[in-house]
Design an enzyme around this catalytic site. Structure first.
Site, PDB file in Angstrom:
ATOM      1  CB  SER A   1      -0.947   0.029   1.196  1.00 56.98           C
ATOM      2  OG  SER A   1      -2.071  -0.747   0.902  1.00 56.98           O
TER       3      SER A   1
ATOM      4  CE  LYS B   1      -3.889   0.793  -1.218  1.00 55.43           C
ATOM      5  NZ  LYS B   1      -4.491   0.299   0.029  1.00 55.43           N
TER       6      LYS B   1
ATOM      7  CE1 TYR C   1      -4.863  -1.300  -4.543  1.00 55.95           C
ATOM      8  CE2 TYR C   1      -5.443  -3.624  -4.512  1.00 55.95           C
ATOM      9  CZ  TYR C   1      -5.100  -2.460  -3.846  1.00 55.95           C
ATOM     10  OH  TYR C   1      -4.991  -2.468  -2.471  1.00 55.95           O
TER      11      TYR C   1
ATOM     12  CB  VAL D   1      -0.177  -5.744   4.245  1.00 55.14           C
ATOM     13  CG1 VAL D   1      -1.418  -5.149   4.871  1.00 55.14           C
ATOM     14  CG2 VAL D   1      -0.335  -5.957   2.766  1.00 55.14           C
TER      15      VAL D   1
HETATM   16  N1  GLN Z   1      -2.370  -5.689  -1.759  1.00 52.79           N
HETATM   17  C1  GLN Z   1      -2.927  -5.326  -0.508  1.00 52.79           C
HETATM   18  C2  GLN Z   1      -4.440  -5.480  -0.555  1.00 52.79           C
HETATM   19  O1  GLN Z   1      -4.985  -5.100  -1.530  1.00 52.79           O
HETATM   20  C3  GLN Z   1      -2.540  -3.930  -0.140  1.00 52.79           C
HETATM   21  C4  GLN Z   1      -3.102  -3.512   1.196  1.00 52.79           C
HETATM   22  C5  GLN Z   1      -2.103  -2.917   2.124  1.00 52.79           C
HETATM   23  O2  GLN Z   1      -0.884  -2.921   1.957  1.00 52.79           O
HETATM   24  N2  GLN Z   1      -2.622  -2.442   3.222  1.00 52.79           N
HETATM   25  O3  GLN Z   1      -5.066  -5.972   0.350  1.00 52.79           O
END
Ligand code: GLN
Length: 302
Positions: free
Chosen positions: A61, A64, A186, A256
């Site tokens: 994430s 993003k 994504y 994550v």
């Molecule tokens: N690829 C992860 C998801 O879509 C990204 C989420 C994250 O890093 N919080 O759940």
């Protein structure tokens, strides 16, 4: 600075804060949980790193931010009609709020918001995946940065919750392209692998009013830089953003994969990584290392 980083990293390694490696996809479950790294890039072009700083990990994430910037470049202010700028107070992959709020995600840093941003990239860039990877490599000044194919495949095979978010938004007419194409963008974006040093280097412009301190190139305008840092402050750490502001006090983004990037306006960037996550999906050791560094050097913006 090097000594401070080494000390904080070793103390945190010894502390071994409890947490769980992300288990929503098999590819992330296989990561060695004991890895730990800390990097800093400063606005006067210096870099410092400690621990496993040269091991690429799944950025997830934190990416993003890159995709939001690419969407801001091409979409301009109309982006904010499709995605909000308020903290969600919900888990990053929550579905409930999206139904109440008619398919408009609260902000670009929860999964639903990032999926809308991916839709903008698919629509506005002729080769959106290539545009994304080139942008990341340019910002990090590292052409070796790659997509981790295992993670990408795993995201695609196990991405049911993200698919649910995308279909729900499509039903509210808030996705323009077809759902599989948007999800592919994504998942591709999430699967980039980078080191803490790559990440700190790549975001140094956010601490320097939009100008990369290494190349002197303008990446974002002063206004865009301020807006991104504001969103990071309110929403970058998911439903732990308030706690992070209270305890640390910097614009920041987590993923994550266990990475956290924190921006110190006019000074530099900190990137911490360790794969074990707390209950909010933020790196347990990463949170501690950033807090220690900010307290030791008095870096909070508040
Ligand atoms: N690829 C992860 C998801 O879509 C990204 C989420 C994250 O890093 N919080 O759940």
């Amino acid at each position: 600075m090097q000594q401070v980083l080494d000390r904080i990293l070793e103390e945190t390694r010894k502390l071994n804060p409890p947490g769980q490696v992300a288990d929503y996809i098999p590819a992330l479950q296989r990561v060695n949980p004991d890895q730990i790294a800390l990097s800093v890039a400063t606005v006067d072009g210096q870099q410092f790193s400690s621990g496993d700083w040269d091991t690429p990990f799944s950025v997830q994430s934190v990416t993003k931010i890159y995709s939001l910037i690419l969407a801001m470049f091409r979409e301009g202010d109309s982006l904010w009609q499709r995605v909000g700028m308020e903290p969600s107070g919900q888990a990053f992959n929550s579905i409930v709020q999206l139904e109440w709020e008619h398919g408009i995600p609260r902000n670009p840093f929860i999964n639903a918001g990032a999926i809308v941003v991916s839709d903008v990239l698919v629509e506005r860039y002729s080769a959106s995946r290539t545009a994304y990877l080139s942008f990341v490599r340019q910002l990090a000044n590292n052409d070796k940065i790659r997509i981790d194919r295992d993670v990408y495949q795993s995201e695609k095979e196990h991405g049911h919750r993200n698919a649910a978010l995308a279909h729900l938004m499509k039903s509210f007419h808030n996705l323009h392209s077809d759902v599989p194409t948007v999800l592919d963008q994504y998942f591709y974006q999430c699967s980039v692998a980078m080191t803490t040093q790559d990440l700190a280097h790549s975001f140094a412009f956010l601490a320097n009013k939009g100008i990369c301190p290494f190349t002197k190139k303008t990446i974002t305008t002063v206004k865009q830089t301020r807006q991104i840092n504001a969103l990071l402050s309110t929403s970058g750490m998911y439903d732990q953003s308030g706690t992070f502001a209270f305890e640390v006090g910097l614009p920041a983004k987590s993923g994550v994969g266990g990475g956290i990037v924190a921006i110190i306006p006019n000074q530099g960037v900190i990137c911490a990584w360790s794969p074990k996550l707390n209950e909010y999906g933020n790196s347990a050791a990463g949170m501690i290392m950033i807090k220690q560094l900010v307290e030791s050097l008095g870096l909070s913006v508040y």
